[in-house]
Design a protein around this motif. Sequence first.
Motif, PDB file in Angstrom:
ATOM      1  N   SER A 247       0.761  -1.284  -0.012  1.00 35.58           N
ATOM      2  CA  SER A 247      -0.187   0.083  -0.015  1.00 35.58           C
ATOM      3  C   SER A 247       0.841   1.225   0.003  1.00 35.58           C
ATOM      4  CB  SER A 247      -1.128   0.038   1.230  1.00 35.58           C
ATOM      5  OG  SER A 247      -0.240  -0.033   2.389  1.00 35.58           O
ATOM      6  N   ASN A 248       2.151   1.143  -0.037  1.00 34.17           N
ATOM      7  CA  ASN A 248       3.123   2.325  -0.273  1.00 34.17           C
ATOM      8  C   ASN A 248       2.995   3.137   1.050  1.00 34.17           C
ATOM      9  OD1 ASN A 248       5.465   3.382  -1.728  1.00 34.17           O
ATOM     10  ND2 ASN A 248       4.009   4.919  -2.618  1.00 34.17           N
ATOM     11  N   ALA A 249       2.821   2.460   2.468  1.00 29.56           N
ATOM     12  CA  ALA A 249       3.052   3.074   3.403  1.00 29.56           C
ATOM     13  C   ALA A 249       4.405   3.276   3.766  1.00 29.56           C
ATOM     14  CB  ALA A 249       2.221   2.468   4.487  1.00 29.56           C
ATOM     15  N   MET A 250       4.605   4.550   4.274  1.00 29.54           N
ATOM     16  CA  MET A 250       6.113   4.877   4.519  1.00 29.54           C
ATOM     17  C   MET A 250       6.337   4.136   5.625  1.00 29.54           C
ATOM     18  SD  MET A 250       7.701   6.467   7.346  1.00 29.54           S
ATOM     19  CE  MET A 250       6.438   7.327   8.326  1.00 29.54           C
ATOM     20  N   GLU A 251       5.789   3.608   6.633  1.00 27.08           N
ATOM     21  CA  GLU A 251       6.298   2.817   7.682  1.00 27.08           C
ATOM     22  C   GLU A 251       6.733   1.386   7.124  1.00 27.08           C
ATOM     23  OE1 GLU A 251       3.279   5.637   9.437  1.00 27.08           O
ATOM     24  OE2 GLU A 251       3.285   4.209   7.459  1.00 27.08           O
ATOM     25  N   GLY A 252       6.122   0.865   5.974  1.00 29.84           N
ATOM     26  CA  GLY A 252       6.646  -0.255   5.400  1.00 29.84           C
ATOM     27  C   GLY A 252       8.040  -0.243   5.047  1.00 29.84           C
ATOM     28  N   HIS A 253       8.153   0.883   4.278  1.00 26.80           N
ATOM     29  CA  HIS A 253       9.377   1.340   3.463  1.00 26.80           C
ATOM     30  C   HIS A 253      10.740   1.202   4.565  1.00 26.80           C
ATOM     31  CE1 HIS A 253       8.228   1.564  -0.603  1.00 26.80           C
ATOM     32  NE2 HIS A 253       7.003   2.315  -0.212  1.00 26.80           N
ATOM     33  N   TYR A 254      10.180   2.117   5.561  1.00 23.84           N
ATOM     34  CA  TYR A 254      11.002   2.093   6.740  1.00 23.84           C
ATOM     35  C   TYR A 254      11.659   0.926   7.308  1.00 23.84           C
ATOM     36  CZ  TYR A 254      13.450   4.348  10.911  1.00 23.84           C
ATOM     37  OH  TYR A 254      14.482   4.627  11.779  1.00 23.84           O
ATOM     38  N   ALA A 255      10.478   0.310   7.797  1.00 22.23           N
ATOM     39  CA  ALA A 255      10.814  -1.115   8.529  1.00 22.23           C
ATOM     40  C   ALA A 255      11.490  -1.956   7.696  1.00 22.23           C
ATOM     41  CB  ALA A 255       9.590  -1.688   8.829  1.00 22.23           C
ATOM     42  N   MET A 256      11.325  -2.149   6.278  1.00 25.96           N
ATOM     43  CA  MET A 256      12.108  -3.124   5.424  1.00 25.96           C
ATOM     44  C   MET A 256      13.432  -2.687   5.393  1.00 25.96           C
ATOM     45  SD  MET A 256      11.118  -5.827   4.014  1.00 25.96           S
ATOM     46  CE  MET A 256      12.250  -6.833   3.647  1.00 25.96           C
ATOM     47  N   GLY A 257      13.471  -1.191   5.165  1.00 26.91           N
ATOM     48  CA  GLY A 257      14.980  -0.781   5.144  1.00 26.91           C
ATOM     49  C   GLY A 257      15.784  -1.228   6.185  1.00 26.91           C
ATOM     50  N   VAL A 258      15.177  -1.055   7.521  1.00 27.30           N
ATOM     51  CA  VAL A 258      16.076  -1.224   8.796  1.00 27.30           C
ATOM     52  C   VAL A 258      16.300  -2.688   8.775  1.00 27.30           C
ATOM     53  CG1 VAL A 258      15.616  -1.758  11.186  1.00 27.30           C
ATOM     54  CG2 VAL A 258      14.884   0.415  10.057  1.00 27.30           C
ATOM     55  N   ALA A 259      15.406  -3.708   8.135  1.00 26.87           N
ATOM     56  CA  ALA A 259      15.526  -5.323   7.872  1.00 26.87           C
ATOM     57  C   ALA A 259      16.817  -5.449   7.201  1.00 26.87           C
ATOM     58  CB  ALA A 259      14.131  -5.920   7.552  1.00 26.87           C
ATOM     59  N   TYR A 260      16.917  -4.808   6.149  1.00 23.08           N
ATOM     60  CA  TYR A 260      17.882  -4.897   5.127  1.00 23.08           C
ATOM     61  C   TYR A 260      19.323  -4.588   5.668  1.00 23.08           C
ATOM     62  CZ  TYR A 260      15.141  -6.297   0.948  1.00 23.08           C
ATOM     63  OH  TYR A 260      14.311  -6.814   0.041  1.00 23.08           O
ATOM     64  N   VAL A 261      19.177  -3.433   6.464  1.00 22.37           N
ATOM     65  CA  VAL A 261      20.409  -2.674   7.047  1.00 22.37           C
ATOM     66  C   VAL A 261      20.818  -3.687   8.135  1.00 22.37           C
ATOM     67  CG1 VAL A 261      21.466  -0.790   8.424  1.00 22.37           C
ATOM     68  CG2 VAL A 261      20.117  -0.311   6.592  1.00 22.37           C
TER      69      VAL A 261
END
Length: 329
Positions: A247-261
């Motif tokens: 759903s292109n929610a900002m929170e999803g992008h942020y959480a996934m970014g943290v997972a990758y890092v």
Amino acid sequence: MWVMAMAAAFAMPMMATSGDAAREALQKRAEAGDASAQIELGRALAEDGAPADKAASTAWYRKAAMAGNAEGAWQLGFATMEGAGTPRDVPAGLEWLRQSVNISQDADHMAALALVLANAGEDQKEAMQWAQKSVDMGSPKGMEVLGMARLFGKWGISKDPATAEKLLTTGAQKGDLNTQVALGKLYFSGAFGRKDASAGMHWLQVAADRGSGEAAGFLGFLLITGKEDVPVDATRGVALARKAMVSNAMEGHYAMGVAYVTGVGVAPNPAEGWYEISLAQRMEGTQGMASSGDYLAKAASKLTAAQLAQLKARVDADAAKLPAPPPGS
């Protein structure tokens, strides 16, 4: 931001009628005096976006409103307050909103009117009277407005976190998605005088299950990082983050970014982590992402200058495609 998002939701037009034949048929019905067609045509024209169409849209709302149609008055009120196709006139717009709820007795619209009055600098006593009437009629939207007023001691209402919690919980139990998301986050903030991770997770999961990308992404972040005393559950956290990204929610992008890092729940990928976190920042700034700088720095330390330049260009290109943020965000 909560105030603006909620107020905008009440005024948001429905999907416009598509197709030339359908539009022509709608126009004929509107010209024949069908108030529902006038409102639908007004919404379609408003969505078209051209200045002339906005003026025509407001004119159709006015025809319906002048005929005593509550929804026409409601849409005309917001159009007049915003100056959409008509000179901006906040007092006149508010009067149309009052006329609308007096006709319709719509409890959710009463809640919206309370919110708009309170934030337009109008009589706060009147605003809270509308909110209370909305609550008395069982509106979860009214419970959210009055609950937030009680929680923070706003709009002439004394601060009462216990009453606020009861109001918001009842609204959430009645199924209001926005209240479920807000309540879940509030339990983690300690706004009720204590933190309750279990209750917070419950309401965020309820909202996520109902399709809230914001709730899914926020809960995903907590499960990935273990913050706020939430036990780490990498598999569930990443699944929620990805659900939020759909759903292109900002929170999803942020959480996934943290997972990758961090390499939690997925293989470490500093480039994708840097990209996702940077995109999240562009979507909503750094509000609520106090640790974003640390994660970005950790990812950047593993990337070359050329890689970072490519990622920045990618973020710029994708951020340009994002919808404009709501007013006041």
